[in-house]
Motif scaffolding. Sequence first.
Motif, PDB file in Angstrom:
ATOM      1  N   ILE A 187       0.879  -1.175   0.000  1.00  0.00           N
ATOM      2  CA  ILE A 187       0.000   0.000   0.000  1.00  0.00           C
ATOM      3  C   ILE A 187       0.916   1.225   0.000  1.00  0.00           C
ATOM      4  O   ILE A 187       1.709   1.388   0.922  1.00  0.00           O
ATOM      5  N   PRO A 188       0.803   2.079  -1.050  1.00  0.00           N
ATOM      6  CA  PRO A 188       1.724   3.218  -1.124  1.00  0.00           C
ATOM      7  C   PRO A 188       1.514   4.193   0.051  1.00  0.00           C
ATOM      8  O   PRO A 188       0.404   4.301   0.575  1.00  0.00           O
ATOM      9  N   GLY A 189       2.565   4.871   0.438  1.00  0.00           N
ATOM     10  CA  GLY A 189       2.459   5.889   1.492  1.00  0.00           C
ATOM     11  C   GLY A 189       2.685   5.301   2.873  1.00  0.00           C
ATOM     12  O   GLY A 189       3.182   4.190   3.027  1.00  0.00           O
TER      13      GLY A 189
ATOM     14  N   SER B  37     -10.400  -2.449  -9.028  1.00  0.00           N
ATOM     15  CA  SER B  37      -9.427  -2.755 -10.086  1.00  0.00           C
ATOM     16  C   SER B  37      -9.695  -4.099 -10.749  1.00  0.00           C
ATOM     17  O   SER B  37      -8.966  -4.493 -11.666  1.00  0.00           O
ATOM     18  N   LEU B  38     -10.726  -4.821 -10.302  1.00  0.00           N
ATOM     19  CA  LEU B  38     -10.955  -6.182 -10.802  1.00  0.00           C
ATOM     20  C   LEU B  38     -11.880  -6.209 -12.009  1.00  0.00           C
ATOM     21  O   LEU B  38     -12.936  -5.578 -12.017  1.00  0.00           O
TER      22      LEU B  38
ATOM     23  N   PHE C 116      -4.537  -0.482  -9.661  1.00  0.00           N
ATOM     24  CA  PHE C 116      -4.593  -0.092  -8.248  1.00  0.00           C
ATOM     25  C   PHE C 116      -3.686   1.119  -8.003  1.00  0.00           C
ATOM     26  O   PHE C 116      -4.081   2.101  -7.388  1.00  0.00           O
ATOM     27  N   ALA C 117      -2.463   1.065  -8.546  1.00  0.00           N
ATOM     28  CA  ALA C 117      -1.500   2.160  -8.344  1.00  0.00           C
ATOM     29  C   ALA C 117      -1.990   3.450  -8.987  1.00  0.00           C
ATOM     30  O   ALA C 117      -1.766   4.547  -8.468  1.00  0.00           O
ATOM     31  N   ASP C 118      -2.697   3.321 -10.129  1.00  0.00           N
ATOM     32  CA  ASP C 118      -3.199   4.508 -10.839  1.00  0.00           C
ATOM     33  C   ASP C 118      -4.481   5.059 -10.217  1.00  0.00           C
ATOM     34  O   ASP C 118      -4.912   6.148 -10.591  1.00  0.00           O
TER      35      ASP C 118
ATOM     36  N   LEU D 296      -2.383 -11.541 -14.495  1.00  0.00           N
ATOM     37  CA  LEU D 296      -3.553 -10.697 -14.227  1.00  0.00           C
ATOM     38  C   LEU D 296      -3.325  -9.814 -13.008  1.00  0.00           C
ATOM     39  O   LEU D 296      -3.697  -8.634 -13.011  1.00  0.00           O
ATOM     40  N   ALA D 297      -2.720 -10.380 -11.962  1.00  0.00           N
ATOM     41  CA  ALA D 297      -2.503  -9.605 -10.735  1.00  0.00           C
ATOM     42  C   ALA D 297      -1.588  -8.408 -11.015  1.00  0.00           C
ATOM     43  O   ALA D 297      -1.783  -7.322 -10.459  1.00  0.00           O
ATOM     44  N   ALA D 298      -0.609  -8.589 -11.895  1.00  0.00           N
ATOM     45  CA  ALA D 298       0.292  -7.474 -12.225  1.00  0.00           C
ATOM     46  C   ALA D 298      -0.509  -6.329 -12.856  1.00  0.00           C
ATOM     47  O   ALA D 298      -0.275  -5.149 -12.566  1.00  0.00           O
ATOM     48  N   GLN D 299      -1.494  -6.691 -13.702  1.00  0.00           N
ATOM     49  CA  GLN D 299      -2.338  -5.648 -14.325  1.00  0.00           C
ATOM     50  C   GLN D 299      -3.247  -4.995 -13.277  1.00  0.00           C
ATOM     51  O   GLN D 299      -3.461  -3.781 -13.300  1.00  0.00           O
ATOM     52  N   VAL D 300      -3.781  -5.823 -12.372  1.00  0.00           N
ATOM     53  CA  VAL D 300      -4.623  -5.282 -11.295  1.00  0.00           C
ATOM     54  C   VAL D 300      -3.795  -4.315 -10.455  1.00  0.00           C
ATOM     55  O   VAL D 300      -4.264  -3.224 -10.095  1.00  0.00           O
ATOM     56  N   TRP D 301      -2.576  -4.690 -10.151  1.00  0.00           N
ATOM     57  CA  TRP D 301      -1.720  -3.823  -9.328  1.00  0.00           C
ATOM     58  C   TRP D 301      -1.438  -2.488 -10.026  1.00  0.00           C
ATOM     59  O   TRP D 301      -1.352  -1.460  -9.384  1.00  0.00           O
ATOM     60  N   ARG D 302      -1.315  -2.515 -11.371  1.00  0.00           N
ATOM     61  CA  ARG D 302      -1.092  -1.267 -12.112  1.00  0.00           C
ATOM     62  C   ARG D 302      -2.338  -0.369 -12.004  1.00  0.00           C
ATOM     63  O   ARG D 302      -2.236   0.828 -11.757  1.00  0.00           O
TER      64      ARG D 302
END
Length: 387
Positions: free
Chosen positions: A21-23, A43-44, A384-386, A376-382
């Motif tokens: 989780i950023p921050g 994000s899903l 999520f980050a955006d 898929l999780a890597a795309q979800v994480w992207r």
Amino acid sequence: MPGNICAHTHFYGAFARGLAIPGDPPQDFPDILARLWWRLDKSLTLDDVRYSALVCLVDAVKHGTTTLIDHHASPNAIDGSLDVIADAVGQAGLRACLCYEVTDRDGPDRAQTGIRENVRFAQSLVSTPQPQLAATFGLHASLTLSAETLDACRAAHSGGFHVHVAEHEADEYDSLKRSGTRAVDRLERHGLLGPRTIAAHCVHIDSREAELLARTQTWVTHQPRSNMNNAVGAAGIEGLLRQGVRVALGNDGFSNAMWDEWKAAYLYHKAAHRDPRRAGGYTITQMAVTNNAALARVFFPQAPLGVIAPGAFADLIFVDYHATTPLTAGNLPWHILFGFESSMVTATLCAGRLLMHDRKLLFLDEAEITARSRELAAQVWRRFADS
Ligand SMILES: [Zn+2]
């Protein structure tokens, strides 16, 4: 042994594994919801829903959990999401009760879409029954639901609900502010409690709310690993059980290795109260064995679950455990608590069908599921980050 049962889980959370989780670290549970779960679930896509379910189902077959009661959220992919999960459950060969968590946090249209998804899926099982699938009606929690939406849910469905209750005190304060009454009372006023309703957590309820849960025969589920992780406090499970509330054991999306949840429950209450008499072996088995089986039977009434007996569902596991001390019917809970590991499960059957033999999965392609979920999780994480 009978297969393990999980009374409350979230397949959709599988892609949170390893996600930073950023921050600054979240400071409390509302912060964790806002910064992790309500960004991750948005994000899903439906493909992510499928693979996060498959990841959890692989885990369940391998670790001997044969019945799961899931609570799903994917606000940008609501329509048809329960069918996608149902397909994955069918592919795995396990037994599951599904629902979509209705919430107002994304506006009235999505709340309506969530209601429709619950109703549509339940009706699809009425018109085309699938013996290993059941439906209930999901609600997120009192704190993200208006009175109008609670009434709309009750109008759409009458067969019991699956809802988070007082996981953090924020749910109680929100309810007092909105309705002048506490969360359990509020749900009761809207007609949402009863012997087919599951109230997950109930960490911050008061004694009057406990009495209401007992009187309405509402189920409570306890998820000690999640409660520790979110630092929300220790639910008063022993008092609830003494009051006649039926408390069952879930995992809230932690691993489907239910003996790990047993161990967490056994240790958590001792540490929290500095009292080694808390949460004894019989209390754990009351929740994880007796009450989980009775709760599962609400959704799968055709035969007993959680027992090995003629006429019961043949949901069975083989455990390669060689006791180094005497093992009797009377001390089995303590062998499980201090000796069992979920990796000792060598075979899993559900409804008499062998799903894993000699630790080899027979119907799920673990390598394919792992590889695809990682992509898929890597795309979800992207996303999520955006977000
Ligand atoms: Zn939950």
